[in-house]
Design an enzyme around this catalytic site. Structure first.
Site, short mmCIF file in Angstrom:
data_model
loop_
_atom_site.label_atom_id
_atom_site.label_comp_id
_atom_site.label_asym_id
_atom_site.label_seq_id
_atom_site.Cartn_x
_atom_site.Cartn_y
_atom_site.Cartn_z
N LYS A 12 0.87 -1.19 0.00
CA LYS A 12 0.00 0.00 0.00
C LYS A 12 0.90 1.23 0.00
O LYS A 12 1.70 1.43 0.91
CB LYS A 12 -0.90 -0.01 1.24
CG LYS A 12 -2.01 1.02 1.18
CD LYS A 12 -3.05 0.66 0.12
CE LYS A 12 -4.27 -0.01 0.73
NZ LYS A 12 -5.19 -0.52 -0.31
N THR A 57 -3.23 -5.59 0.50
CA THR A 57 -2.65 -4.26 0.73
C THR A 57 -3.49 -3.51 1.77
O THR A 57 -2.96 -2.68 2.51
CB THR A 57 -2.55 -3.44 -0.58
OG1 THR A 57 -3.85 -3.12 -1.05
CG2 THR A 57 -1.76 -4.18 -1.64
N PHE A 162 33.08 29.28 -10.11
CA PHE A 162 33.09 28.20 -11.11
C PHE A 162 33.87 28.67 -12.32
O PHE A 162 33.43 29.54 -13.08
CB PHE A 162 31.67 27.79 -11.50
CG PHE A 162 31.64 26.51 -12.30
CD1 PHE A 162 31.96 25.30 -11.70
CD2 PHE A 162 31.30 26.52 -13.65
CE1 PHE A 162 31.96 24.11 -12.43
CE2 PHE A 162 31.30 25.34 -14.39
CZ PHE A 162 31.63 24.13 -13.77
N ARG A 179 29.55 33.85 -7.39
CA ARG A 179 28.21 33.57 -7.89
C ARG A 179 27.32 33.14 -6.73
O ARG A 179 27.79 32.82 -5.65
CB ARG A 179 28.25 32.45 -8.95
CG ARG A 179 28.66 31.12 -8.40
CD ARG A 179 28.53 29.98 -9.42
NE ARG A 179 28.89 28.71 -8.80
CZ ARG A 179 28.76 27.52 -9.38
NH1 ARG A 179 28.27 27.43 -10.61
NH2 ARG A 179 29.09 26.42 -8.74
N GLN A 222 29.94 20.11 -7.04
CA GLN A 222 30.50 18.78 -6.82
C GLN A 222 31.40 18.77 -5.59
O GLN A 222 31.34 17.85 -4.76
CB GLN A 222 31.31 18.33 -8.05
CG GLN A 222 30.48 17.93 -9.25
CD GLN A 222 30.19 19.07 -10.22
OE1 GLN A 222 30.09 20.23 -9.82
NE2 GLN A 222 30.01 18.74 -11.49
N ASN A 248 21.42 22.25 -9.42
CA ASN A 248 22.10 23.54 -9.34
C ASN A 248 21.09 24.59 -9.76
O ASN A 248 20.80 24.76 -10.94
CB ASN A 248 23.33 23.51 -10.26
CG ASN A 248 24.22 24.72 -10.07
OD1 ASN A 248 23.92 25.61 -9.28
ND2 ASN A 248 25.33 24.76 -10.81
N HIS A 250 20.18 27.68 -10.80
CA HIS A 250 20.95 28.78 -11.35
C HIS A 250 20.31 30.14 -11.05
O HIS A 250 19.10 30.32 -11.20
CB HIS A 250 21.07 28.63 -12.88
CG HIS A 250 21.69 27.32 -13.30
ND1 HIS A 250 22.94 26.93 -12.90
CD2 HIS A 250 21.21 26.32 -14.07
CE1 HIS A 250 23.22 25.74 -13.42
NE2 HIS A 250 22.18 25.34 -14.13
O1 LIG Z 1 29.00 23.76 -9.66
C1 LIG Z 1 28.87 23.60 -10.89
N1 LIG Z 1 29.20 22.38 -11.43
C2 LIG Z 1 29.09 22.13 -12.77
O2 LIG Z 1 29.40 21.02 -13.24
C3 LIG Z 1 28.60 23.18 -13.58
N2 LIG Z 1 28.36 23.27 -14.91
C4 LIG Z 1 27.89 24.53 -15.14
O3 LIG Z 1 27.54 24.96 -16.26
N3 LIG Z 1 27.84 25.23 -13.97
C5 LIG Z 1 28.27 24.41 -12.98
N4 LIG Z 1 28.40 24.61 -11.65
#
Ligand SMILES: O=c1[nH]c(=O)c2[nH]c(=O)[nH]c2[nH]1
Length: 301
Positions: A12, A57, A162, A179, A222, A248, A250
């Site tokens: 369930k 269930t 970055f 950023r 990462q 991410n 943006h």
């Molecule tokens: O922290 C980031 N990792 C990425 O792999 C990546 N690729 C990207 O275009 N911006 C970012 N920022």
């Protein structure tokens, strides 16, 4: 050639179990979404419609609600373990059980500066998660517990860079040394023990994740994820690995040049899609085998 039944499980899904503790005038609330799945030899049900080995269930649902009363919900990990062990230990044809739980947090409402005893405000923050798998009966029984969270929305307005990335003829991204970094974090960590202060560990992991996101001067999402995972594993020897999935989110600098105004990292467009999706596991190199811990649906779609 013969057509045969492949992997299967049944249960369930998404029982919305709300448990109020009302032993005193001050009530407490645990608000759960509980999914059960049972594994075993249920071929007769699939092949000839024989239900004799099938615990409905509906019964699984009734058990989830009954256990919220009988066993309580001290933590979603402990409650999930009770449920999974019950199905495997007490229901003869059941050889394995998977319990997935989400928890929505509430806090006491503040009324005239004081916590109101029985009125709550839903916290808009993250959802706590747990996945419990129990396989096998008696002395052979194995148990896997995964704790986690999702939708932990984090943002830092500086301290993120970055640059230095690989480029080719399609690259248009400008390198940046300052950023906004933001994500809605999903994290799941695998325990190697089953007797823990689950709530304390949850609070500790969350605290560490947020702290690392804040204090690491990040060169990429990462790197931030890796440092978050490393800090969690260094703090808790009974966590074997932690998996992240991090969009991410943006934030693009909005162009104010048409107004003759300089935009010194002050006004952004928060773009909801597409988003980078960074996924990583941080683990001990001697982590015990994960078995079915990460497999929600017994090799199903
Ligand atoms: O922290 C980031 N990792 C990425 O792999 C990546 N690729 C990207 O275009 N911006 C970012 N920022």
């Amino acid at each position: 050639m013969a057509i045969v039944l492949g992997p299967n499980q049944y249960g369930k899904a998404e029982n919305r179990v709300v448990r109020i503790t009302r032993d005193s005038a001050r009530h407490e609330i645990r608000d759960l979404n509980v999914s059960t799945a049972l594994r075993g030899d249920f071929s007769a049900a699939h092949l000839v419609g024989d239900q004799s080995q099938v615990l409905p269930t509906d019964t699984q649902k009734q058990t989830a609600y009954s256990y919220a009363k009988e066993k309580g919900v001290e933590s979603i990990e402990a409650y999930g373990l009770e449920l999974a062990r019950h199905f495997v230990d007490d229901v003869v044809p059941v050889e394995g059980a998977r319990i997935e739980i989400e928890e929505y947090a509430w806090e006491h409402a503040i009324v005239d500066g004081e916590e109101h005893e029985h009125t709550f405000v839903r916290l808009g923050q993250e959802v706590r998660t747990a996945s419990i798998t129990v396989e096998g009966k008696g002395a052979e029984q194995k148990t896997w517990v995964i704790g986690g969270l999702k939708d932990l929305v984090l943002l830092k307005s500086t301290g993120s860079e970055f640059h230095g990335f690989l480029t080719d003829e399609y690259t248009r991204l400008e390198p940046t040394t300052d950023r906004v970094m933001a994500t809605a974090l999903v994290a799941q960590w695998r325990f190697t023990e089953t007797e823990l202060d689950w709530n304390a560990v949850y609070a500790g992991v969350k605290r560490i994740l947020i702290k690392q996101f804040a204090v690491l001067h990040s060169l990429a999402l990462q790197q931030t994820l890796y440092e978050m995972g490393k800090a969690v594993l260094e703090e808790y020897p009974f966590i074997a690995e932690i998996k992240f999935s991090a969009p991410n989110k943006h934030h693009f600098l909005y162009n104010l040049e048409t107004f003759g105004v300089e935009n010194n990292n002050e006004v952004f467009h928060a773009d909801d899609r597409p988003y980078g999706l960074i996924q990583a596991t941080v683990m001990r190199d001697d982590a015990p085998d994960a078995g079915p811990a990460w497999t929600p649906a017994a090799n199903l779609a």
